[in-house]
Motif scaffolding. Structure first.
Motif: not given
Length: 296
Positions: A269-285
Motif C-alpha cells: 500500500r505504501h509503495l502504491n501510494n508513493l507512485v500513485e499519490a506522490e507521483l514518485r518515479d517507479v524505478k526510484e521507489v
C-alpha cells in the motif's frame, strides 16, 4: 451476426498487432512484463532490478494489457516473467472453481502450470491483493473492530457501498453476506469504484469494498477488516517464470527467490501510494525499497 464476427476479428487482430510490436528486443537477455496497472509496474520493476543487481543479465521491461495477454505472451516465449495473483491464475487461466485455502491453491497452481505450460510458479512475494472490506480508522478504534466477524454486529446500523462487480461476482457480496451474516440498515449502494473512498470519507457510508493494497488505504488512515473466516479466495502476488529461461539462466531462480516474503500488504500500500499519490518515479521507489530491505 456477420458484422459482429467481423468486428471481433478486426479488433482481435488489432490488439495482437499492437501487442506484437511491444516484443521487439532492445538488447536485453530476458523480458519482464507487467499487466499494466500501477501496482504491476512496481512489481515488474522489482523483478527487473533484482535480476540485474544479482546477475550479469540485462532485462527488457514491457507493459502489456492484462492477465490473458501476459499469459499468452509467456506461454509463447515472447516474455520470460511477470507477477500474477494466484486466485486469478487459478480461476481465470485454469478455469477452476474457487478454493479458499492459499496452500492448496498454490500447490495445484504450481503443478498445473508446470505440466500444462512449462512455467515455474515461484513463492509469494509476501502479500495478496484481494477484495477488502474497509472502514474509517476512527470507527475501527472507537468500536475496537479488527475483523469482519466483529463488524457484523454493527452492520444493522451501517450503510454500505460497493462496486458493480463486487455485487455480482461469485466471490463478492452475496456469499460474503451469508458467510458473516451481514445485514445493513439498507441495501448497499452500487457506486463507481472511483467514488467509493469519497463516500466513505464524507460519511455517506460506513463500509466499502476495494482492493486490499490500494495506496489510498494508508494515505487516508483507513482500516482493512480481517477476513477471519477466509471467505475471499487467496490472491497472492507470485512471480511466474518460463522454465526454459531458468534452464538457460539458472541464476535467475536464486535472484527471484530472494524476494520471497519480502513485501507485506502494508508495504505494498505504501509503495502504491508513493507512485500513485506522490507521483514518485517507479524505478526510484523500487530502488529505495530494495535498499531498505537489504536487497541492494
Amino acid at each position: 451476426m456477420t458484422k459482429k464476427i467481423t468486428f471481433f476479428l478486426v479488433t482481435f487482430a488489432l490488439v495482437i498487432g499492437i501487442v506484437s510490436c511491444q516484443f521487439n528486443k532492445s538488447g536485453g537477455d530476458i523480458i519482464v512484463a507487467s499487466k499494466g496497472l500501477g501496482e504491476q509496474a512496481i512489481l515488474s520493476e522489482l523483478l527487473a532490478q533484482q535480476i540485474e543487481a544479482t546477475t550479469n543479465l540485462k532485462v527488457d521491461r514491457r507493459d502489456l494489457l492484462g492477465t490473458f495477454v501476459c499469459h499468452q505472451a509467456i506461454t509463447t516465449g515472447k516474455i520470460d516473467a511477470y507477477v500474477e495473483y494466484t486466485g486469478t491464475a487459478f480461476t481465470a487461466i485454469l478455469k477452476q472453481k474457487v478454493i479458499n485455502d492459499p496452500k492448496e491453491v498454490y500447490q495445484r497452481l504450481k503443478q498445473a502450470y508446470a505440466q500444462k505450460f512449462n512455467l515455474e510458479v515461484m513463492k509469494s512475494l509476501g502479500f495478496e491483493n484481494t477484495f477488502a472490506m474497509i472502514i474509517r480508522g476512527e470507527e475501527a478504534r472507537r468500536y475496537k473492530i479488527q475483523t469482519l466477524s466483529e463488524a457484523a454486529q454493527y452492520a444493522p446500523q451501517w450503510r454500505a457501498a460497493f462496486g458493480y462487480e463486487f455485487m455480482d461476482r461469485e466471490d463478492g457480496f452475496p456469499g460474503l453476506s451469508k458467510t458473516y451474516g451481514l445485514r445493513f440498515a439498507q441495501s448497499p449502494r452500487i457506486m463507481d469504484l472511483g467514488l467509493l473512498y469519497r463516500a466513505l470519507l464524507q460519511k455517506q457510508v460506513n463500509i466499502i469494498s476495494a482492493n486490499s493494497t490500494d495506496g489510498q488505504i494508508s494515505r487516508l488512515g483507513l482500516v482493512v477488516l480481517k477476513d477471519d473466516k477466509q471467505y475471499f479466495p487467496p490472491y497472492e502476488a507470485t512471480p511466474i517464470i518460463r522454465k526454459e529461461t531458468l534452464q538457460k539462466y539458472p541464476e535467475v531462480r536464486k535472484a527471484i527467490a530472494q524476494l520471497s516474503g519480502k513485501i507485506s500488504a502494508d508495504e505494498m500500500r505504501h509503495l502504491n501510494n508513493l507512485v500513485e499519490a506522490e507521483l514518485r518515479d517507479v524505478k526510484e521507489v523500487v530502488s529505495e525499497f530494495r535498499k531498505a530491505n537489504g536487497l541492494a
